[in-house]
Design a protein around this motif. Sequence first.
Motif, PDB file in Angstrom:
ATOM      1  N   MET A   1      54.560  48.262  15.734  1.00 49.82           N
ATOM      2  CA  MET A   1      54.749  49.667  15.407  1.00 49.82           C
ATOM      3  C   MET A   1      54.126  50.540  16.489  1.00 49.82           C
ATOM      4  SD  MET A   1      53.532  51.709  11.996  1.00 49.82           S
ATOM      5  CE  MET A   1      54.655  50.737  10.997  1.00 49.82           C
ATOM      6  N   LEU A   2      54.834  51.555  16.903  1.00 51.47           N
ATOM      7  CA  LEU A   2      54.342  52.464  17.937  1.00 51.47           C
ATOM      8  C   LEU A   2      53.162  53.239  17.387  1.00 51.47           C
ATOM      9  CD1 LEU A   2      56.481  54.556  20.328  1.00 51.47           C
ATOM     10  CD2 LEU A   2      54.657  55.679  19.072  1.00 51.47           C
ATOM     11  N   CYS A   3      52.129  53.371  18.219  1.00 52.74           N
ATOM     12  CA  CYS A   3      50.914  54.075  17.787  1.00 52.74           C
ATOM     13  C   CYS A   3      50.486  55.065  18.852  1.00 52.74           C
ATOM     14  CB  CYS A   3      49.788  53.059  17.539  1.00 52.74           C
ATOM     15  SG  CYS A   3      48.216  53.842  17.108  1.00 52.74           S
ATOM     16  N   ILE A   4      50.113  56.280  18.402  1.00 49.75           N
ATOM     17  CA  ILE A   4      49.553  57.298  19.288  1.00 49.75           C
ATOM     18  C   ILE A   4      48.052  57.282  19.096  1.00 49.75           C
ATOM     19  CG2 ILE A   4      49.456  59.756  19.817  1.00 49.75           C
ATOM     20  CD1 ILE A   4      52.323  60.014  18.963  1.00 49.75           C
ATOM     21  N   ALA A   5      47.326  56.939  20.165  1.00 48.58           N
ATOM     22  CA  ALA A   5      45.877  56.793  20.085  1.00 48.58           C
ATOM     23  C   ALA A   5      45.203  58.155  19.934  1.00 48.58           C
ATOM     24  CB  ALA A   5      45.367  56.092  21.334  1.00 48.58           C
ATOM     25  N   SER A   6      43.974  58.137  19.398  1.00 48.52           N
ATOM     26  CA  SER A   6      43.143  59.333  19.223  1.00 48.52           C
ATOM     27  C   SER A   6      43.884  60.410  18.447  1.00 48.52           C
ATOM     28  CB  SER A   6      42.689  59.899  20.578  1.00 48.52           C
ATOM     29  OG  SER A   6      42.006  58.904  21.311  1.00 48.52           O
ATOM     30  N   HIS A  34      48.420  60.054  23.878  1.00 52.35           N
ATOM     31  CA  HIS A  34      48.447  58.677  24.404  1.00 52.35           C
ATOM     32  C   HIS A  34      49.066  57.762  23.335  1.00 52.35           C
ATOM     33  CE1 HIS A  34      45.850  59.547  27.912  1.00 52.35           C
ATOM     34  NE2 HIS A  34      45.263  60.417  27.080  1.00 52.35           N
ATOM     35  N   PHE A  35      49.863  56.805  23.764  1.00 55.22           N
ATOM     36  CA  PHE A  35      50.555  55.921  22.804  1.00 55.22           C
ATOM     37  C   PHE A  35      50.483  54.473  23.308  1.00 55.22           C
ATOM     38  CE2 PHE A  35      53.653  57.117  25.988  1.00 55.22           C
ATOM     39  CZ  PHE A  35      54.384  55.964  26.223  1.00 55.22           C
ATOM     40  N   SER A  36      50.743  53.566  22.358  1.00 57.23           N
ATOM     41  CA  SER A  36      50.838  52.122  22.666  1.00 57.23           C
ATOM     42  C   SER A  36      52.051  51.566  21.922  1.00 57.23           C
ATOM     43  CB  SER A  36      49.567  51.371  22.230  1.00 57.23           C
ATOM     44  OG  SER A  36      49.323  51.525  20.845  1.00 57.23           O
ATOM     45  N   LEU A  37      52.748  50.602  22.546  1.00 56.65           N
ATOM     46  CA  LEU A  37      53.987  50.067  21.992  1.00 56.65           C
ATOM     47  C   LEU A  37      53.719  48.745  21.268  1.00 56.65           C
ATOM     48  CD1 LEU A  37      56.328  50.719  25.065  1.00 56.65           C
ATOM     49  CD2 LEU A  37      56.081  52.134  23.005  1.00 56.65           C
ATOM     50  N   ALA A  38      54.510  48.517  20.262  1.00 56.60           N
ATOM     51  CA  ALA A  38      54.454  47.245  19.513  1.00 56.60           C
ATOM     52  C   ALA A  38      55.471  46.262  20.126  1.00 56.60           C
ATOM     53  CB  ALA A  38      54.768  47.501  18.040  1.00 56.60           C
ATOM     54  N   PRO A  39      55.284  44.977  19.891  1.00 53.43           N
ATOM     55  CA  PRO A  39      56.225  43.995  20.465  1.00 53.43           C
ATOM     56  C   PRO A  39      57.666  44.212  20.045  1.00 53.43           C
ATOM     57  CG  PRO A  39      54.247  42.901  19.691  1.00 53.43           C
ATOM     58  CD  PRO A  39      54.146  44.306  19.224  1.00 53.43           C
ATOM     59  N   ASN A  89      53.849  54.560  30.895  1.00 53.57           N
ATOM     60  CA  ASN A  89      52.688  53.680  30.867  1.00 53.57           C
ATOM     61  C   ASN A  89      51.740  53.993  29.720  1.00 53.57           C
ATOM     62  OD1 ASN A  89      53.562  52.237  33.136  1.00 53.57           O
ATOM     63  ND2 ASN A  89      52.555  53.690  34.543  1.00 53.57           N
ATOM     64  N   GLY A  90      52.069  54.967  28.901  1.00 56.99           N
ATOM     65  CA  GLY A  90      51.261  55.239  27.724  1.00 56.99           C
ATOM     66  C   GLY A  90      50.591  56.609  27.719  1.00 56.99           C
ATOM     67  N   ASP A  91      50.775  57.395  28.770  1.00 52.26           N
ATOM     68  CA  ASP A  91      50.150  58.725  28.814  1.00 52.26           C
ATOM     69  C   ASP A  91      51.256  59.795  28.776  1.00 52.26           C
ATOM     70  OD1 ASP A  91      48.586  60.940  29.111  1.00 52.26           O
ATOM     71  OD2 ASP A  91      47.898  60.497  31.154  1.00 52.26           O
ATOM     72  N   ALA A  92      51.419  60.352  27.594  1.00 54.25           N
ATOM     73  CA  ALA A  92      52.438  61.396  27.415  1.00 54.25           C
ATOM     74  C   ALA A  92      51.807  62.801  27.387  1.00 54.25           C
ATOM     75  CB  ALA A  92      53.214  61.156  26.132  1.00 54.25           C
ATOM     76  N   SER A  93      50.557  62.919  27.825  1.00 60.37           N
ATOM     77  CA  SER A  93      49.848  64.219  27.808  1.00 60.37           C
ATOM     78  C   SER A  93      50.501  65.203  28.780  1.00 60.37           C
ATOM     79  CB  SER A  93      48.385  64.021  28.186  1.00 60.37           C
ATOM     80  OG  SER A  93      47.775  63.080  27.325  1.00 60.37           O
ATOM     81  N   ILE A  94      50.332  66.494  28.486  1.00 61.43           N
ATOM     82  CA  ILE A  94      50.863  67.554  29.362  1.00 61.43           C
ATOM     83  C   ILE A  94      49.744  68.534  29.694  1.00 61.43           C
ATOM     84  CG2 ILE A  94      53.244  67.389  28.515  1.00 61.43           C
ATOM     85  CD1 ILE A  94      52.659  69.900  26.792  1.00 61.43           C
ATOM     86  N   ASN A  95      49.934  69.227  30.830  1.00 61.27           N
ATOM     87  CA  ASN A  95      49.012  70.290  31.262  1.00 61.27           C
ATOM     88  C   ASN A  95      49.765  71.622  31.228  1.00 61.27           C
ATOM     89  OD1 ASN A  95      46.793  68.531  31.859  1.00 61.27           O
ATOM     90  ND2 ASN A  95      47.818  67.934  33.769  1.00 61.27           N
ATOM     91  N   LEU A  96      49.140  72.613  30.622  1.00 62.71           N
ATOM     92  CA  LEU A  96      49.721  73.952  30.528  1.00 62.71           C
ATOM     93  C   LEU A  96      48.787  74.916  31.247  1.00 62.71           C
ATOM     94  CD1 LEU A  96      52.024  75.668  29.400  1.00 62.71           C
ATOM     95  CD2 LEU A  96      50.711  75.938  27.285  1.00 62.71           C
ATOM     96  N   ALA A 118      56.763  57.981  16.536  1.00 60.98           N
ATOM     97  CA  ALA A 118      55.505  58.583  16.107  1.00 60.98           C
ATOM     98  C   ALA A 118      55.377  59.979  16.748  1.00 60.98           C
ATOM     99  CB  ALA A 118      54.314  57.712  16.493  1.00 60.98           C
ATOM    100  N   ASN A 119      54.614  60.846  16.103  1.00 57.42           N
ATOM    101  CA  ASN A 119      54.401  62.174  16.678  1.00 57.42           C
ATOM    102  C   ASN A 119      53.005  62.680  16.336  1.00 57.42           C
ATOM    103  OD1 ASN A 119      54.480  63.503  14.080  1.00 57.42           O
ATOM    104  ND2 ASN A 119      56.700  63.281  14.142  1.00 57.42           N
TER     105      ASN A 119
END
Length: 357
Positions: A1-6, A34-39, A89-96, A118-119
């Motif tokens: 299952m896809l997980c968004i860390a923190s 930040h996210f991590s993917l499941a198998p 690679n797992g970093d979907a963060s943005i800078n505004l 996930a959101n």
Amino acid sequence: MLCIASCGPWTGDHHWGSTAIEKASGESVKLDCHFSLAPLDSGPLDIEWSLLVSDQQKEIILYSGDRAYEDYLPSMKGRVHFNSADPKNGDASINLTGLKSSDTGTYQCKVKKAPGIANRKMQLTVMVRPSKPQCYVEGQSEEGKDVVLKCRSAEGTNPVKYTWEKTTDNQLLPASAVLDLMGTMNVKNASASASGTYRCTAKNRVGTEECILTLRVMPPSNKAGIIAGAVIGVLLALILIAIILFCCCRARNKKKYEKETSYEIREDVPPPKSRVSTARSFTSVGSQRSSLGSMSPSNLHEYALKPQYDKIPSDEYERPPSHAPLPPPGKMAGPNLSRMGAIPVMIPAQNRDGSIV
């Protein structure tokens, strides 16, 4: 299952709890995701950021098919970017960057990789720091009167807190000073001791600005003297204006009179009578002789007494001197008659009854 860390606690519908962020206008902010993917997550990866304002969702940036798509929202064009050059690679963060008050809202990060999804939501509040406040005194700064000090910032996200402090003398505010939340300080029944330098500070959660004011409490003004002086000044001005008008009118009338006099037709003095020529004089004398020759003694007596106004002396004849005595009436000597050009005539003698002797 896809997980968004923190992300905080996990919810049953795969939505992570939201967080609140406060920033000042003009600053930059990083929105973490930040996210991590499941198998089992083997589908294509899609990352989508959107802004939720008034129940409307506006996409601001997207990553799909190994490519980033920016500048979706015109108001954020050139100000929003992915934090990582390769978000997969797992970093979907943005800078505004260059935050504006219009950037305030709820931001959502959604990561999809089939079959996982996930959101994450976060609340961003862009606050405007207070602008430099303006300090001024309202009304007259006189002893015995209420003096009002104002302090106000034109911009700034509420709540903005205003504080006053005295920076000179004993650095204590007057005992009769009353402050409110809008930056107004009212000094009741102000005295000379209230004079000095004051500082007002405007502050909210993202910034602080201040201004300086110098207060001088003056003695009560002599209003009666001021009014009397004003009245006297007005009277003097009116008198001066009246004098100027009088002089102008007088000068105008004088000029008008001189102009009329210069055009007036004047009567010439009659010329003196010309002297009669010698020939005319002789003619006149001859005529007089003939007339005297025909006169009787009574007529001759009247002629001698009659003033000779019509005779004009010539160069050959002179008037008798004014001091010469006139002969008695009725008795004119022969030489005098001859001198006057008369011809002697013999008159027959008459008696008393009128008969010729």
